[in-house]
Design a protein around this motif. Structure first.
Motif, PDB file in Angstrom:
ATOM      1  N   THR A  89     -22.226 -20.319 -26.574  1.00 58.67           N
ATOM      2  CA  THR A  89     -21.603 -21.378 -27.359  1.00 58.67           C
ATOM      3  C   THR A  89     -20.667 -20.831 -28.423  1.00 58.67           C
ATOM      4  O   THR A  89     -19.732 -21.514 -28.848  1.00 58.67           O
ATOM      5  CB  THR A  89     -22.671 -22.277 -28.012  1.00 58.67           C
ATOM      6  N   SER A  90     -20.888 -19.585 -28.863  1.00 61.82           N
ATOM      7  CA  SER A  90     -20.062 -19.002 -29.927  1.00 61.82           C
ATOM      8  C   SER A  90     -18.711 -18.514 -29.417  1.00 61.82           C
ATOM      9  O   SER A  90     -17.697 -18.662 -30.118  1.00 61.82           O
ATOM     10  CB  SER A  90     -20.805 -17.846 -30.599  1.00 61.82           C
ATOM     11  N   PHE A  91     -18.681 -17.920 -28.217  1.00 62.09           N
ATOM     12  CA  PHE A  91     -17.398 -17.387 -27.752  1.00 62.09           C
ATOM     13  C   PHE A  91     -17.282 -17.185 -26.244  1.00 62.09           C
ATOM     14  O   PHE A  91     -16.176 -17.226 -25.700  1.00 62.09           O
ATOM     15  CB  PHE A  91     -17.064 -16.072 -28.466  1.00 62.09           C
ATOM     16  N   ILE A  92     -18.388 -16.987 -25.522  1.00 57.56           N
ATOM     17  CA  ILE A  92     -18.258 -16.722 -24.092  1.00 57.56           C
ATOM     18  C   ILE A  92     -17.734 -17.941 -23.350  1.00 57.56           C
ATOM     19  O   ILE A  92     -16.807 -17.840 -22.525  1.00 57.56           O
ATOM     20  CB  ILE A  92     -19.593 -16.240 -23.480  1.00 57.56           C
ATOM     21  N   ASP A  93     -18.304 -19.121 -23.608  1.00 50.33           N
ATOM     22  CA  ASP A  93     -17.864 -20.328 -22.903  1.00 50.33           C
ATOM     23  C   ASP A  93     -16.384 -20.615 -23.147  1.00 50.33           C
ATOM     24  O   ASP A  93     -15.651 -21.003 -22.228  1.00 50.33           O
ATOM     25  CB  ASP A  93     -18.698 -21.536 -23.330  1.00 50.33           C
ATOM     26  N   THR A  94     -15.923 -20.443 -24.375  1.00 45.77           N
ATOM     27  CA  THR A  94     -14.510 -20.648 -24.675  1.00 45.77           C
ATOM     28  C   THR A  94     -13.643 -19.646 -23.928  1.00 45.77           C
ATOM     29  O   THR A  94     -12.578 -19.992 -23.401  1.00 45.77           O
ATOM     30  CB  THR A  94     -14.273 -20.518 -26.195  1.00 45.77           C
ATOM     31  N   SER A  95     -14.103 -18.404 -23.845  1.00 41.76           N
ATOM     32  CA  SER A  95     -13.358 -17.382 -23.100  1.00 41.76           C
ATOM     33  C   SER A  95     -13.276 -17.735 -21.626  1.00 41.76           C
ATOM     34  O   SER A  95     -12.221 -17.585 -20.991  1.00 41.76           O
ATOM     35  CB  SER A  95     -14.034 -16.019 -23.290  1.00 41.76           C
TER      36      SER A  95
END
Length: 389
Positions: free
Chosen positions: A184-190
């Protein structure tokens, strides 16, 4: 009429519940450790499953796809939700298509396995590292502290679609006490923007060492050697990624006696010496270092006399880096963007602190090292060209 409406509502509720519990690939896939001849594909499923990767050269017919499994000691990985598959023996500078196939496992008994639904993702495309590539455009940021929305804005502001590589320089989270936090912090956005086709590299920050699941952090970003620090050679660009550990003394009360970073930094310093003697390091045209801590410390922090761990990192890493013809070190940690010229504090190379509401777009072309520090609104906060040594 009331019974009819009640039936409709119950039906909608059942459909909603079924959708919420549908068997899916719910995180990923994302690429890790892409090299000239291999790549690791990471993903999770919403329920326990038996999963694999199908791989073929780009635009080849599906009939040519080859299955790849995560096998160990003669057993294919199964009955899990977190999966990684390493594909190897690939060709350098070549594009490949892949997809995930997964079979839900409803029961796994000693002599009976019951499968449920099967799913297949769409095809994704990636390319192995081209050893002939020259230079590149890199995206670097840090200190998002759970803020995935800010990360997405920065990726767009830096025109991520034209970047060749992505690096997260630590503190993308504030701590890790739930499995979902790195996603939720950065992997999904990446994954949403690029990471199914272009890998990102992670440098651990001091905040990612905190929380009861901090010891699992490296498993999200698997490396063949099992380390979270390391290096990668991207054509003629050598990128060194250092794990600087925690910033305070080992015996600080907040660590509860659980840290051992002084020895860990000594281990890395020895590894760094060995790396700098390799053919790959010596032949690289550009040498970029990424570390969460800057390898210099401004007087204001020296005066506080609290940052013993940070000082230990400088004491162990800086003398080695000073001998390595480094072009630029990019860091985070201080939550400001600030540029240190070389030779201001014992550093033989320039150091950039990139900030907590900004990102760096690094351009390595024609023998020049250029960067822009870009704000969330797309404004260029700093811009420099560095003369190579």
């Amino acid at each position: 009429m009331k019974k009819f409406l009640l039936s409709i509502l119950m039906g909608c509720s059942l459909l909603e519940a079924a959708a919420q519990t549908a068997f899916t690939v719910n995180h990923g896939p994302y690429l890790q450790e892409v090299t000239q001849d291999g790549a690791t594909i990471v993903f999770t499923t919403s329920r326990k499953a038996f999963s694999w990767v199908e791989l073929k050269q780009h635009d080849a017919p599906e009939a040519e796809a080859v299955k790849h499994f995560n096998s160990k000691d003669g057993l294919k990985e199964a009955w899990n939700t977190f999966s990684l598959v390493r594909v190897e023996h690939l060709k350098p500078g070549t594009s490949y298509d892949y997809r995930i196939i997964s079979k839900e496992m409803r029961s796994f008994q000693p002599y009976k396995v019951v499968y449920g639904d099967s799913i297949a993702t769409k095809w994704h495309t990636f390319s192995t590292i081209d050893p002939q590539k020259r230079g590149g455009s890199f995206f670097i940021t840090s200190d998002m502290h759970f803020d995935a929305a800010k990360l997405e804005k920065l990726l767009h502001a830096a025109d991520y679609r034209t970047c060749d590589a992505f690096f997260y320089a630590g503190d993308m989270t504030s701590y890790i006490d739930k499995f979902e936090i790195p996603f939720t912090s950065f992997i999904d956005t990446s994954v949403k923007l690029f990471a199914s086709s272009v890998p990102f590299e992670v440098v651990r920050g001091n905040h990612e060492t905190r929380g009861n699941l901090a010891r699992t952090y490296s498993s999200y970003f698997p490396k063949k050697n099992g380390k979270i620090y390391g290096s990668c050679l991207l054509g003629d660009v050598m990128v060194v990624m250092l794990d600087s550990g925690e910033d305070k003394a080992e015996n600080h009360w907040v660590y509860a006696g659980l840290n051992d970073y002084d020895a860990y930094r000594t281990e890395q310093a020895e590894w760094l010496k060995e790396l700098m003697n390799t053919k790959e390091y010596k032949k690289a045209k550009y040498r970029i270092v990424i570390s969460h801590f800057p390898m210099v410390m401004s007087q204001q922090w020296k005066d506080e006399k609290e940052w013993v761990g940070w000082e230990d990192a400088i004491r162990k890493f800086l003398p080695v880096l000073n001998k390595g013809n480094v072009d630029l070190l990019v860091s985070g940690h201080t939550h400001r963007y600030f540029f240190h010229e070389q030779n201001v504090d014992g550093n033989n190379f320039p150091v950039l602190e990139q900030g907590e509401s900004s990102a760096v777009r690094l351009e390595l072309h024609g023998g020049k090292v250029q960067f822009q520090v870009i704000g969330v609104d797309g404004k260029i906060l700093m811009e420099k060209t560095i003369s190579k040594k």
